[in-house]
Design an enzyme around this catalytic site. Structure first.
Site, PDB file in Angstrom:
ATOM      1  N   ARG A   1       0.827  -1.215   0.000  1.00  0.00           N
ATOM      2  CA  ARG A   1       0.000   0.000   0.000  1.00  0.00           C
ATOM      3  C   ARG A   1       0.861   1.266   0.000  1.00  0.00           C
ATOM      4  NH1 ARG A   1      -2.124  -3.314  -1.170  1.00  0.00           N
ATOM      5  NH2 ARG A   1      -3.932  -4.418  -0.404  1.00  0.00           N
TER       6      ARG A   1
ATOM      7  N   SER B   1     -10.997  -0.165   3.261  1.00  0.00           N
ATOM      8  CA  SER B   1     -10.290  -0.347   4.537  1.00  0.00           C
ATOM      9  C   SER B   1      -9.833   1.003   5.053  1.00  0.00           C
ATOM     10  CB  SER B   1      -9.063  -1.243   4.344  1.00  0.00           C
ATOM     11  OG  SER B   1      -9.480  -2.489   3.843  1.00  0.00           O
TER      12      SER B   1
ATOM     13  N   GLU C   1      -5.490   4.575   5.990  1.00  0.00           N
ATOM     14  CA  GLU C   1      -5.202   4.320   4.571  1.00  0.00           C
ATOM     15  C   GLU C   1      -5.671   5.458   3.661  1.00  0.00           C
ATOM     16  OE1 GLU C   1      -6.123   0.362   2.601  1.00  0.00           O
ATOM     17  OE2 GLU C   1      -7.025   1.748   1.180  1.00  0.00           O
TER      18      GLU C   1
END
Ligand SMILES: Cc1cc2nc3c(=O)[nH]c(=O)nc-3n(C[C@H](O)[C@H](O)[C@H](O)COP(=O)(O)OP(=O)(O)OC[C@H]3O[C@@H](n4cnc5c(N)ncnc54)[C@H](O)[C@@H]3O)c2cc1C
Length: 361
Positions: free
Chosen positions: A168, A246, A352
């Protein structure tokens, strides 16, 4: 040069999947590459901060909005070109919706993106956080990224190595105000087998075609079905999808920290054996923990409500907006969740989605 039209006071909430936040003081839609250069110059000439928006599925807009220029990336299109090594290069313009890209690659029998089905947003955003799911990430097949350097106004092409991908993460995420991604190229395998690396997906495929090789389309459709059960496919009728996916990344920690988490979980009676704490080896000596597991075992239940925001009833990792809420409420809930995980396990969760911010061009 093709000048990009500039609009004023454009509400942003409806342009994000969370449906939260204020307006952009200035707003422009880039529908061709020249618009990007025009917008960057416009912002620089007037001393305005510039922020980029794709599909708004990983963006949190502050309640006070954004006092600069928001550039909406709406340049669409793709080409397919055979490569010398037998693979096919799929070049996609930044504003092309990602689910369409995955669908078309699967329909063409090109392997490499099938597990990334159902992830919302634009193609240009996929390298930013190295989008991934069900055992696949864009870094696996990404060939190159063509981008505009906002500092020099030159176009730059990054190889996969130059993107510095990690879980990520990428160069574009670490240096968020420098590049505008214009096009992303993938090297896909014609007739290639689907990637079955994720236990939940492997089990589902084995149930669907016992002992056989599933097709790319079957894997695509199964991933979408699995995601839908978790509220991870956008659906107006499902409030659990009014989220940014998320909200926290899975923590990447040292082996020593994992041991501490196991001890705390065991001591608190949250597991009967320390090995029950889910973890996966990452690169180097690092270990990945499951943020969703930590959240639920820290006492945050699915469906928890705090006013107009809450935790998804299907997935502890997603924070959802029930309507009529504010970004401040959402961020307060995020702080509460992170504080509970920190207090229970000593692990700091990282957010995130990106807060919409910008710097002077
Ligand atoms: C229901 C749901 C499920 C999700 N599931 C997943 C998942 O499984 N895996 C996963 O990795 N993510 C997932 N996400 C997060 C999100 O979909 C991805 O991060 C997606 O790539 C974001 O794309 P976007 O166009 O909506 O980005 P935006 O939210 O518009 O932007 C995200 C960031 O990228 C920047 N950006 C956007 N376009 C460009 C560009 N052209 N050049 C440079 N920077 C740019 C923005 O400035 C911002 O910082 C999910 C989100 C939702 C709502």
């Amino acid at each position: 040069m093709s000048r990009v039209p500039i609009e004023r006071d454009v509400p942003l909430a409806g342009r994000t999947t969370l449906r939260l936040g204020g307006a952009a003081r200035y707003f422009a839609r880039a529908t061709e590459d020249a618009h990007v250069l025009s917008a960057v110059r416009h912002a620089a000439d007037r001393g305005l901060p510039l922020a980029l928006l794709g599909g708004g599925s990983n963006t949190i807009v502050p309640d006070e909005g954004f006092r600069g220029l928001v550039l909406s990336m709406e340049i669409v299109g793709h080409t397919l070109t055979p490569m010398d090594d037998g693979r096919v290069a799929l070049r996609v313009k930044a504003g092309t919706p990602w689910p369409e890209v995955v669908s078309l690659s699967v329909a063409q029998g090109l392997a490499g993106l099938e597990c990334l089905a159902g992830i919302p947003g634009s193609t240009g955003a996929t390298p930013v956080q190295n989008v991934g799911a069900y055992g696949q990430e864009v870094a696996d097949t990404l060939l190159a990224v063509r981008a505009l350097d906002r500092g020099t106004l030159d176009e730059v092409t990054f190889t996969r190595e130059a993107c510095e991908f990690a879980y990520r993460d990428s160069l574009f995420k670490r240096d968020p105000h420098r590049y505008v991604v214009l096009e992303v190229a993938f090297a896909l395998q014609p007739g290639g087998a689907p990637a079955l690396r994720y236990a939940e997906l492997t089990r589902a495929m084995e149930a669907l075609c016992p002992g056989g090789q599933p097709t790319l389309q079957q894997v695509h459709d199964t991933v979408v079905a699995l995601r839908r059960e978790k509220g991870m496919v956008l659906d107006e009728a499902d409030v659990d999808t009014r989220s940014a996916g998320s909200f926290f990344t899975n923590p990447i920690v040292t082996a020593q920290q994992v041991e501490q988490v196991r001890e705390r979980a065991f001591a608190a009676g949250l597991v009967s054996e320390k090995g029950e704490v889910p973890s996966w080896p990452e690169s180097g000596e690092r270990v990945k923990l499951a943020a969703g597991w930590l959240i639920e075992h820290a006492g945050v239940t699915k469906g928890l409500r705090r006013g107009n925001v809450g935790v998804s009833s299907k997935h502890a990792l997603a924070l959802v907006h029930h309507g009529g809420g504010t970004t401040a409420e959402l961020l307060a809930l995020a702080d509460e969740v992170a504080a509970r995980v920190a207090a229970t396990f000593g692990v700091a969760l990282q957010r995130e989605p990106q807060l919409l911010t910008g710097v002077l061009a």
